[in-house]
Structure formats: structure tokens, C-alpha cells
Design a protein around this motif. Structure first.
Motif, PDB file in Angstrom:
ATOM      1  N   LEU A 157     -20.511  17.943 -15.842  1.00 14.16           N
ATOM      2  CA  LEU A 157     -21.190  16.657 -15.996  1.00 14.16           C
ATOM      3  C   LEU A 157     -21.603  16.322 -17.423  1.00 14.16           C
ATOM      4  O   LEU A 157     -22.150  15.243 -17.661  1.00 14.16           O
ATOM      5  CB  LEU A 157     -22.414  16.610 -15.066  1.00 14.16           C
ATOM      6  N   ARG A 158     -21.310  17.198 -18.378  1.00 14.81           N
ATOM      7  CA  ARG A 158     -21.790  16.933 -19.744  1.00 14.81           C
ATOM      8  C   ARG A 158     -21.200  15.669 -20.355  1.00 14.81           C
ATOM      9  O   ARG A 158     -21.823  15.034 -21.202  1.00 14.81           O
ATOM     10  CB  ARG A 158     -21.566  18.140 -20.643  1.00 14.81           C
ATOM     11  N   ASP A 159     -20.000  15.257 -19.945  1.00 14.12           N
ATOM     12  CA  ASP A 159     -19.385  14.050 -20.496  1.00 14.12           C
ATOM     13  C   ASP A 159     -19.540  12.838 -19.585  1.00 14.12           C
ATOM     14  O   ASP A 159     -19.016  11.767 -19.881  1.00 14.12           O
ATOM     15  CB  ASP A 159     -17.890  14.302 -20.766  1.00 14.12           C
ATOM     16  N   ASP A 160     -20.259  13.001 -18.485  1.00 14.28           N
ATOM     17  CA  ASP A 160     -20.505  11.890 -17.564  1.00 14.28           C
ATOM     18  C   ASP A 160     -21.680  11.091 -18.119  1.00 14.28           C
ATOM     19  O   ASP A 160     -22.826  11.536 -18.087  1.00 14.28           O
ATOM     20  CB  ASP A 160     -20.817  12.418 -16.162  1.00 14.28           C
ATOM     21  N   ARG A 161     -21.395   9.902 -18.636  1.00 16.11           N
ATOM     22  CA  ARG A 161     -22.414   9.075 -19.302  1.00 16.11           C
ATOM     23  C   ARG A 161     -23.429   8.483 -18.326  1.00 16.11           C
ATOM     24  O   ARG A 161     -24.438   7.924 -18.744  1.00 16.11           O
ATOM     25  CB  ARG A 161     -21.755   7.965 -20.104  1.00 16.11           C
ATOM     26  N   ARG A 162     -23.178   8.648 -17.035  1.00 13.92           N
ATOM     27  CA  ARG A 162     -24.089   8.073 -16.039  1.00 13.92           C
ATOM     28  C   ARG A 162     -25.282   8.960 -15.755  1.00 13.92           C
ATOM     29  O   ARG A 162     -26.304   8.490 -15.260  1.00 13.92           O
ATOM     30  CB  ARG A 162     -23.347   7.826 -14.722  1.00 13.92           C
ATOM     31  N   VAL A 163     -25.159  10.277 -16.054  1.00 14.28           N
ATOM     32  CA  VAL A 163     -26.196  11.226 -15.645  1.00 14.28           C
ATOM     33  C   VAL A 163     -26.512  12.241 -16.737  1.00 14.28           C
ATOM     34  O   VAL A 163     -25.721  12.446 -17.663  1.00 14.28           O
ATOM     35  CB  VAL A 163     -25.771  11.996 -14.364  1.00 14.28           C
ATOM     36  N   ASP A 164     -27.679  12.865 -16.585  1.00 14.41           N
ATOM     37  CA  ASP A 164     -28.086  14.026 -17.378  1.00 14.41           C
ATOM     38  C   ASP A 164     -28.339  15.160 -16.395  1.00 14.41           C
ATOM     39  O   ASP A 164     -28.695  14.917 -15.239  1.00 14.41           O
ATOM     40  CB  ASP A 164     -29.386  13.745 -18.149  1.00 14.41           C
ATOM     41  N   THR A 165     -28.173  16.389 -16.884  1.00 14.64           N
ATOM     42  CA  THR A 165     -28.479  17.546 -16.035  1.00 14.64           C
ATOM     43  C   THR A 165     -29.516  18.409 -16.724  1.00 14.64           C
ATOM     44  O   THR A 165     -29.583  18.464 -17.947  1.00 14.64           O
ATOM     45  CB  THR A 165     -27.221  18.392 -15.751  1.00 14.64           C
ATOM     46  N   GLU A 166     -30.305  19.058 -15.899  1.00 18.26           N
ATOM     47  CA  GLU A 166     -31.324  19.962 -16.417  1.00 18.26           C
ATOM     48  C   GLU A 166     -31.563  21.051 -15.375  1.00 18.26           C
ATOM     49  O   GLU A 166     -31.499  20.792 -14.180  1.00 18.26           O
ATOM     50  CB  GLU A 166     -32.615  19.183 -16.658  1.00 18.26           C
ATOM     51  N   SER A 167     -31.797  22.262 -15.847  1.00 16.19           N
ATOM     52  CA  SER A 167     -32.150  23.345 -14.939  1.00 16.19           C
ATOM     53  C   SER A 167     -33.661  23.441 -14.854  1.00 16.19           C
ATOM     54  O   SER A 167     -34.358  23.305 -15.853  1.00 16.19           O
ATOM     55  CB  SER A 167     -31.578  24.678 -15.435  1.00 16.19           C
ATOM     56  N   GLU A 168     -34.138  23.667 -13.628  1.00 11.42           N
ATOM     57  CA  GLU A 168     -35.573  23.794 -13.389  1.00 11.42           C
ATOM     58  C   GLU A 168     -35.833  24.999 -12.503  1.00 11.42           C
ATOM     59  O   GLU A 168     -34.962  25.429 -11.752  1.00 11.42           O
ATOM     60  CB  GLU A 168     -36.113  22.533 -12.697  1.00 11.42           C
ATOM     61  N   GLY A 169     -37.032  25.518 -12.600  1.00 12.41           N
ATOM     62  CA  GLY A 169     -37.432  26.627 -11.748  1.00 12.41           C
ATOM     63  C   GLY A 169     -37.278  27.961 -12.441  1.00 12.41           C
ATOM     64  O   GLY A 169     -36.909  28.044 -13.612  1.00 12.41           O
ATOM     65  N   VAL A 170     -37.588  28.994 -11.692  1.00 12.60           N
ATOM     66  CA  VAL A 170     -37.566  30.364 -12.192  1.00 12.60           C
ATOM     67  C   VAL A 170     -36.616  31.161 -11.299  1.00 12.60           C
ATOM     68  O   VAL A 170     -36.579  30.967 -10.084  1.00 12.60           O
ATOM     69  CB  VAL A 170     -38.994  30.972 -12.151  1.00 12.60           C
ATOM     70  N   GLU A 171     -35.858  32.059 -11.918  1.00 12.36           N
ATOM     71  CA  GLU A 171     -34.948  32.909 -11.144  1.00 12.36           C
ATOM     72  C   GLU A 171     -35.720  33.623 -10.049  1.00 12.36           C
ATOM     73  O   GLU A 171     -36.859  33.989 -10.267  1.00 12.36           O
ATOM     74  CB  GLU A 171     -34.286  33.964 -12.059  1.00 12.36           C
ATOM     75  N   PRO A 172     -35.216  33.797  -8.908  1.00 14.83           N
ATOM     76  CA  PRO A 172     -33.874  33.452  -8.440  1.00 14.83           C
ATOM     77  C   PRO A 172     -33.796  32.060  -7.819  1.00 14.83           C
ATOM     78  O   PRO A 172     -32.810  31.714  -7.196  1.00 14.83           O
ATOM     79  CB  PRO A 172     -33.607  34.517  -7.374  1.00 14.83           C
ATOM     80  N   ARG A 173     -34.806  31.239  -7.998  1.00 15.54           N
ATOM     81  CA  ARG A 173     -34.838  29.894  -7.402  1.00 15.54           C
ATOM     82  C   ARG A 173     -34.518  28.808  -8.423  1.00 15.54           C
ATOM     83  O   ARG A 173     -34.881  27.658  -8.231  1.00 15.54           O
ATOM     84  CB  ARG A 173     -36.218  29.639  -6.782  1.00 15.54           C
ATOM     85  N   ARG A 174     -33.864  29.151  -9.499  1.00 21.79           N
ATOM     86  CA  ARG A 174     -33.516  28.192 -10.554  1.00 21.79           C
ATOM     87  C   ARG A 174     -32.402  27.267 -10.062  1.00 21.79           C
ATOM     88  O   ARG A 174     -31.441  27.721  -9.460  1.00 21.79           O
ATOM     89  CB  ARG A 174     -33.079  28.962 -11.790  1.00 21.79           C
ATOM     90  N   MET A 175     -32.552  25.977 -10.302  1.00 25.99           N
ATOM     91  CA  MET A 175     -31.595  24.991  -9.796  1.00 25.99           C
ATOM     92  C   MET A 175     -31.298  23.915 -10.826  1.00 25.99           C
ATOM     93  O   MET A 175     -32.041  23.747 -11.791  1.00 25.99           O
ATOM     94  CB  MET A 175     -32.149  24.347  -8.527  1.00 25.99           C
ATOM     95  N   VAL A 176     -30.232  23.196 -10.604  1.00 29.13           N
ATOM     96  CA  VAL A 176     -29.858  22.069 -11.455  1.00 29.13           C
ATOM     97  C   VAL A 176     -30.380  20.784 -10.818  1.00 29.13           C
ATOM     98  O   VAL A 176     -30.282  20.594  -9.603  1.00 29.13           O
ATOM     99  CB  VAL A 176     -28.326  21.977 -11.638  1.00 29.13           C
ATOM    100  N   VAL A 177     -30.922  19.929 -11.674  1.00 27.11           N
ATOM    101  CA  VAL A 177     -31.335  18.586 -11.246  1.00 27.11           C
ATOM    102  C   VAL A 177     -30.438  17.607 -11.999  1.00 27.11           C
ATOM    103  O   VAL A 177     -30.311  17.667 -13.216  1.00 27.11           O
ATOM    104  CB  VAL A 177     -32.821  18.312 -11.553  1.00 27.11           C
ATOM    105  N   VAL A 178     -29.803  16.718 -11.253  1.00 30.68           N
ATOM    106  CA  VAL A 178     -28.921  15.686 -11.828  1.00 30.68           C
ATOM    107  C   VAL A 178     -29.702  14.373 -11.801  1.00 30.68           C
ATOM    108  O   VAL A 178     -30.113  13.903 -10.734  1.00 30.68           O
ATOM    109  CB  VAL A 178     -27.607  15.560 -11.010  1.00 30.68           C
ATOM    110  N   ARG A 179     -29.920  13.805 -13.002  1.00 32.94           N
ATOM    111  CA  ARG A 179     -30.739  12.600 -13.125  1.00 32.94           C
ATOM    112  C   ARG A 179     -29.891  11.420 -13.612  1.00 32.94           C
ATOM    113  O   ARG A 179     -29.135  11.573 -14.572  1.00 32.94           O
ATOM    114  CB  ARG A 179     -31.865  12.797 -14.134  1.00 32.94           C
TER     115      ARG A 179
END
Length: 181
Positions: A157-179
Motif C-alpha cells: 500500500l505504500r504507493d496507494d495515494r488513497r491511504v496511509d498505513t501505520e502499525s499500532e499495538g505491542v507484540e504479539p498484538r501488533r496490527m496494521v491500521v489502514v487510514r
């Protein structure tokens, strides 16, 4: 935490230590062959000690990494639940190879194309999440993932101009949020 941190975490996991982005630029073909051979030898030793047999296919990944794909029958024990054993094997093989050759280069250990199939599925998940985030005008949280899996989502998704991605949380519950942007 940010997308860059996930990329760094994955580089560390691949290399069995700290990231060294310039390592791949400074190595000759002979040195790359030596790294692949050392990684394959480490895998063969581990397979033997586990009482398993298998071949090892070597090839270059999309981002220049060396992929060592273990092939054979009965590799489920090697892959483990959700690929966790394969992840551990990758760290072990990378560490052995790095110490033996005193160099760092990204090695990916796969089992009968398991990681490749997972990557394809993750790419579909990433695109679907981006479409949903844009369509619903709100962030989409994905399930917790390993650093390898999160990295795939970020890269797709890094080149998808419609969205940003970010990782949130702490291992082992770390997840990606697509905004949506």
C-alpha cells in the motif's frame, strides 16, 4: 509506531540482528553465492538433526533478498502453526550464516512456498482493506500480524495515494491500521 519501524523490524528479523541497508550493495556475486550456500548448509544441518529430508531451492526475492525454499514431504512440522516455526528457523539460519561469514544479508527461509502463498493472500487483504477504508471513510484495523506480514501490507500500500498505513499495538498484538487520506 510507524511503517518505517516495521520495515526496520523485518530487516532485523531477516538479518538476525540490526539492519544494514548498504550490505547488499557491497557484495559480489561470489559473495552472494557464499551466503546462499552457507544458509543452505545451515538448513541441511537443522533438517538432519530433526530427522527430516528436503531439497533447498535458492532464488532472489523481489527486494534483493536471498530466498531459501525448503521442499519435500512432511514439512508441516517445519512450518509450524501460522508459520511460527518457520520464522524461528529463519532467525536461526540467518544468525548462523551471518556469524559464519561475518556479514549481514537478508535471508528468507520458506517451506514449500508457504511464505509466497501467504504473501499473495496478504496482498489481497491489503488491497481489500484500502478499498474498504476509502469506501467507508474510516480507518480499517487488520488482525494482529507478524512483522513479516505487516511489512507486506505496508509495502503493497505504500504507493496507494488513497491511504496511509501505520502499525499500532505491542507484540504479539501488533496490527496494521489502514487510514483513508
Amino acid at each position: 509506531a510507524t511503517r518505517r519501524e516495521d520495515l526496520d523490524e523485518t530487516a532485523e528479523a531477516k538479518l538476525g540482528g540490526e539492519s544494514d541497508e548498504s550490505a547488499e550493495d557491497d557484495l559480489s556475486d561470489d559473495e552472494l553465492d557464499a551466503i546462499a550456500d552457507a544458509g543452505a548448509a545451515a538448513i541441511r544441518g537443522i533438517l538432519t538433526s530433526m530427522g527430516l529430508q528436503g531439497g533447498i531451492d535458492e532464488y532472489e526475492g523481489d527486494e534483493g533478498e536471498i530466498i531459501l525454499d525448503i521442499t519435500g514431504d512432511d514439512l508441516a512440522v517445519l512450518i509450524g502453526r501460522h508459520g511460527r516455526t518457520l520464522d524461528a528457523l529463519q532467525v536461526l539460519v540467518s544468525t548462523i550464516t551471518n556469524r559464519k561469514l561475518d556479514t549481514r544479508y537478508p535471508l528468507v527461509v520458506d517451506g514449500s512456498g508457504c511464505r509466497h502463498r501467504r504473501r499473495v493472500k496478504l496482498e489481497e487483504i491489503a488491497r481489500g482493506a484500502a478499498d474498504r477504508a476509502v469506501r467507508q471513510h474510516r480507518p480499517v484495523q487488520l488482525r494482529p500480524m507478524s512483522s513479516f506480514e505487516r511489512r507486506v501490507i505496508h509495502v503493497v500500500l505504500r504507493d496507494d495515494r488513497r491511504v496511509d498505513t501505520e502499525s499500532e499495538g505491542v507484540e504479539p498484538r501488533r496490527m496494521v491500521v489502514v487510514r483513508p487520506r
